[in-house]
Design a protein around this motif. Sequence first.
Motif, PDB file in Angstrom:
ATOM      1  N   SER A 331       3.692  -3.812   7.141  1.00 44.06           N
ATOM      2  CA  SER A 331       2.639  -4.561   6.336  1.00 44.06           C
ATOM      3  C   SER A 331       1.605  -4.380   6.670  1.00 44.06           C
ATOM      4  O   SER A 331       1.161  -4.443   5.859  1.00 44.06           O
ATOM      5  CB  SER A 331       3.345  -5.606   5.375  1.00 44.06           C
ATOM      6  OG  SER A 331       3.833  -6.708   5.818  1.00 44.06           O
ATOM      7  N   TYR A 332       0.946  -5.331   7.534  1.00 47.61           N
ATOM      8  CA  TYR A 332       0.007  -5.724   7.980  1.00 47.61           C
ATOM      9  C   TYR A 332      -0.504  -4.589   8.274  1.00 47.61           C
ATOM     10  O   TYR A 332      -1.822  -4.878   8.030  1.00 47.61           O
ATOM     11  CB  TYR A 332       0.005  -6.591   9.199  1.00 47.61           C
ATOM     12  CG  TYR A 332      -1.204  -7.086   9.686  1.00 47.61           C
ATOM     13  CD1 TYR A 332      -2.125  -7.505   9.349  1.00 47.61           C
ATOM     14  CD2 TYR A 332      -1.301  -6.139  11.529  1.00 47.61           C
ATOM     15  CE1 TYR A 332      -3.536  -8.111   9.723  1.00 47.61           C
ATOM     16  CE2 TYR A 332      -2.447  -6.377  11.430  1.00 47.61           C
ATOM     17  CZ  TYR A 332      -3.297  -8.077  11.164  1.00 47.61           C
ATOM     18  OH  TYR A 332      -4.650  -8.393  11.740  1.00 47.61           O
ATOM     19  N   LEU A 333       0.144  -3.499   9.592  1.00 48.50           N
ATOM     20  CA  LEU A 333       0.196  -2.886  10.250  1.00 48.50           C
ATOM     21  C   LEU A 333      -1.198  -1.598   8.814  1.00 48.50           C
ATOM     22  O   LEU A 333      -2.071  -1.009   8.706  1.00 48.50           O
ATOM     23  CB  LEU A 333       0.253  -1.798  11.037  1.00 48.50           C
ATOM     24  CG  LEU A 333       0.516  -2.627  12.018  1.00 48.50           C
ATOM     25  CD1 LEU A 333       1.926  -1.936  12.939  1.00 48.50           C
ATOM     26  CD2 LEU A 333      -0.495  -2.941  13.030  1.00 48.50           C
ATOM     27  N   ARG A 334      -0.192  -1.387   7.548  1.00 48.81           N
ATOM     28  CA  ARG A 334      -0.523  -0.394   6.702  1.00 48.81           C
ATOM     29  C   ARG A 334      -1.980  -0.713   6.005  1.00 48.81           C
ATOM     30  O   ARG A 334      -2.714  -0.108   5.436  1.00 48.81           O
ATOM     31  CB  ARG A 334       0.473   0.035   5.883  1.00 48.81           C
ATOM     32  CG  ARG A 334       0.499   0.936   4.745  1.00 48.81           C
ATOM     33  CD  ARG A 334       1.914   0.422   3.415  1.00 48.81           C
ATOM     34  NE  ARG A 334       2.986   0.952   3.762  1.00 48.81           N
ATOM     35  CZ  ARG A 334       3.505  -0.451   3.896  1.00 48.81           C
ATOM     36  NH1 ARG A 334       3.372  -1.222   3.749  1.00 48.81           N
ATOM     37  NH2 ARG A 334       5.057   0.050   4.218  1.00 48.81           N
ATOM     38  N   THR A 335      -2.166  -1.914   5.883  1.00 49.87           N
ATOM     39  CA  THR A 335      -3.250  -2.721   5.500  1.00 49.87           C
ATOM     40  C   THR A 335      -3.912  -2.475   5.927  1.00 49.87           C
ATOM     41  O   THR A 335      -5.736  -1.886   5.831  1.00 49.87           O
ATOM     42  CB  THR A 335      -3.489  -4.180   5.101  1.00 49.87           C
ATOM     43  OG1 THR A 335      -2.128  -5.030   4.113  1.00 49.87           O
ATOM     44  CG2 THR A 335      -4.616  -5.081   4.784  1.00 49.87           C
ATOM     45  N   GLN A 336      -4.511  -2.115   7.271  1.00 53.77           N
ATOM     46  CA  GLN A 336      -5.093  -1.844   8.212  1.00 53.77           C
ATOM     47  C   GLN A 336      -5.992  -1.136   8.343  1.00 53.77           C
ATOM     48  O   GLN A 336      -6.960  -0.033   8.533  1.00 53.77           O
ATOM     49  CB  GLN A 336      -4.860  -2.366  10.003  1.00 53.77           C
ATOM     50  CG  GLN A 336      -4.702  -4.260  10.101  1.00 53.77           C
ATOM     51  CD  GLN A 336      -5.705  -4.791   9.750  1.00 53.77           C
ATOM     52  OE1 GLN A 336      -6.999  -4.736   9.728  1.00 53.77           O
ATOM     53  NE2 GLN A 336      -5.485  -5.903   9.154  1.00 53.77           N
ATOM     54  N   MET A 337      -4.755   0.136   8.212  1.00 58.87           N
ATOM     55  CA  MET A 337      -5.108   2.174   8.137  1.00 58.87           C
ATOM     56  C   MET A 337      -5.513   1.920   6.855  1.00 58.87           C
ATOM     57  O   MET A 337      -7.208   2.306   6.701  1.00 58.87           O
ATOM     58  CB  MET A 337      -3.105   2.327   8.353  1.00 58.87           C
ATOM     59  CG  MET A 337      -2.742   2.458   9.735  1.00 58.87           C
ATOM     60  SD  MET A 337      -3.972   3.255  10.889  1.00 58.87           S
ATOM     61  CE  MET A 337      -3.499   4.833   9.537  1.00 58.87           C
ATOM     62  N   ILE A 338      -5.689   1.163   5.823  1.00 58.99           N
ATOM     63  CA  ILE A 338      -5.828   1.577   4.648  1.00 58.99           C
ATOM     64  C   ILE A 338      -7.350   0.791   5.021  1.00 58.99           C
ATOM     65  O   ILE A 338      -8.393   1.709   4.588  1.00 58.99           O
ATOM     66  CB  ILE A 338      -4.932   0.740   3.196  1.00 58.99           C
ATOM     67  CG1 ILE A 338      -4.052   1.305   3.291  1.00 58.99           C
ATOM     68  CG2 ILE A 338      -6.212   0.911   1.804  1.00 58.99           C
ATOM     69  CD1 ILE A 338      -3.024   0.967   2.389  1.00 58.99           C
ATOM     70  N   ASN A 339      -7.262  -0.219   5.374  1.00 64.22           N
ATOM     71  CA  ASN A 339      -9.011  -0.747   5.232  1.00 64.22           C
ATOM     72  C   ASN A 339      -9.759   0.484   5.983  1.00 64.22           C
ATOM     73  O   ASN A 339     -11.236   0.851   6.364  1.00 64.22           O
ATOM     74  CB  ASN A 339      -8.853  -1.428   5.673  1.00 64.22           C
ATOM     75  CG  ASN A 339      -8.419  -2.756   4.924  1.00 64.22           C
ATOM     76  OD1 ASN A 339      -8.222  -2.753   3.996  1.00 64.22           O
ATOM     77  ND2 ASN A 339      -7.793  -3.947   5.445  1.00 64.22           N
ATOM     78  N   GLU A 340      -9.473   0.535   7.727  1.00 65.61           N
ATOM     79  CA  GLU A 340      -9.576   1.839   8.690  1.00 65.61           C
ATOM     80  C   GLU A 340     -10.300   2.991   7.811  1.00 65.61           C
ATOM     81  O   GLU A 340     -11.390   3.577   7.577  1.00 65.61           O
ATOM     82  CB  GLU A 340      -9.407   2.559   9.459  1.00 65.61           C
ATOM     83  CG  GLU A 340      -9.594   2.619  10.789  1.00 65.61           C
ATOM     84  CD  GLU A 340     -10.797   1.931  11.019  1.00 65.61           C
ATOM     85  OE1 GLU A 340     -11.739   2.419  12.094  1.00 65.61           O
ATOM     86  OE2 GLU A 340     -10.644   0.539  11.025  1.00 65.61           O
ATOM     87  N   GLU A 341      -9.247   3.666   6.408  1.00 59.68           N
ATOM     88  CA  GLU A 341      -9.293   4.661   5.785  1.00 59.68           C
ATOM     89  C   GLU A 341     -10.897   4.836   5.248  1.00 59.68           C
ATOM     90  O   GLU A 341     -11.515   5.409   4.621  1.00 59.68           O
ATOM     91  CB  GLU A 341      -8.323   5.589   5.502  1.00 59.68           C
ATOM     92  CG  GLU A 341      -8.261   6.300   4.102  1.00 59.68           C
ATOM     93  CD  GLU A 341      -7.268   6.358   3.974  1.00 59.68           C
ATOM     94  OE1 GLU A 341      -7.397   7.751   3.034  1.00 59.68           O
ATOM     95  OE2 GLU A 341      -6.054   5.845   3.593  1.00 59.68           O
TER      96      GLU A 341
END
Length: 431
Positions: A331-341
């Motif tokens: 869940s944390y890494l998914r959030t970071q990827m969305i933010n980076e995107e």
Amino acid sequence: MSEFLTIRLSSRPAGPVHWLVWSLQQQEVIASGELADSSQLGELAEYGANRPVYLLVPGSDVLLSQVSIPSGSGRQLAQVLPYLLEEELAQDVDDLHIHMLKRESDKAHVAVVSHQRMEAWLAECEAAGLTVRQVIPDCLCLPAFENSYSAAEIEGQWLLRQSETQGICADPDWLAGWLMAQKVPLISQVMEEESAELQAEDAEAAAEALMDEDAAQTQTRIRHFTPAPQGMPGHWQAEAPELVMALLAKGASESKASLLSGPYKLQPTWHKAFKPWRKVGIAAALVLGVMIAEYVIRVQSMEQQAQAYQNESFRIIHQVLPQHKGINRSSYLRTQMINEERRLGGTESGQGLLPWLVKLRPSLSKVPQISVQNLKYDQNRNELRLQAVAGEFQHFEQLRVLLVEDFEVDQGQLNRDGQQVSGALVLRRRT
């Protein structure tokens, strides 16, 4: 059920089989007959289809005896009985089926028959499509009298019943010897009446006759339902003549002396109804087991594949976002990827680096000789600068021609360094 079928098997392998259908309600014979031998039992399947079936087995094949019960063995009597009878049995107790007919204080009345005979009788009936409710020694189906024996002749043999649980099936040749061997003969009431009459004439002579032991042994009263044999010991008293099979059928319906116990215990109706489907049930269970095993294997494979995909996704995210290396929370890494995107994609539609890369990729894929070394995106100036190397000058020219379809392209100076040509391209969006 007011009607039932009674079958009496012969003690001889190829002997005739007597049968009779009796109506309890009408107290009369519905049908009766005689089969040549037990191989023709299938002819009775129609009579036994919807009626209870009582199987009478030869008393000559069943030992009816009694044994003293040791104190303290009540709870384990079923296990102890075979060994209490071991001394008077000629066969191994493991080969015998021992059924307790009745228990009286310290005495047990038992019926003993070989497993081989029981299995053969039941197998013959099952093969003929007959469902047996009770298996009863034929002699125990005669009427039981408190003060005398009962007897009837069938198929050249004499059935005698001594008591509720004792009786024999005897050939005429040794019937006399068996009667003489009985230690406690019963004095008939007929003889007592005759003695009373004689008392008026010669009381003393009658008393001496009744006191004589040898005379007493020959005065055992036997109630017979068929013509009495000649020259037999005991006093044979005629009863109202009756069809022997009808007499036995009535006794069978009232008898509790069934040998169907232990391994031969009568199965519930549902069990018999299920039996024809047993093979189908086993096959269905096997198929279901295979399907479940296949499903479990498939689920395990999918779980392993999902785990592999997750591990690969973590590896890619850690490579793209090295600052989050060591963190494996999805869940944390998914959030970071969305933010980076979002950061790379821009706040407005069509802005940011990603839209540029989407349009740039097809052109680069058509000129695989060019390798991009560096990208620099300037959002304020709305331009993308890339440094690349190739094998020849013409590769840059091919790329420029492809890019001008979507961008304004400024190509910088190209320099050769050994086998490589390096250069820079500045791309701007067409307005």
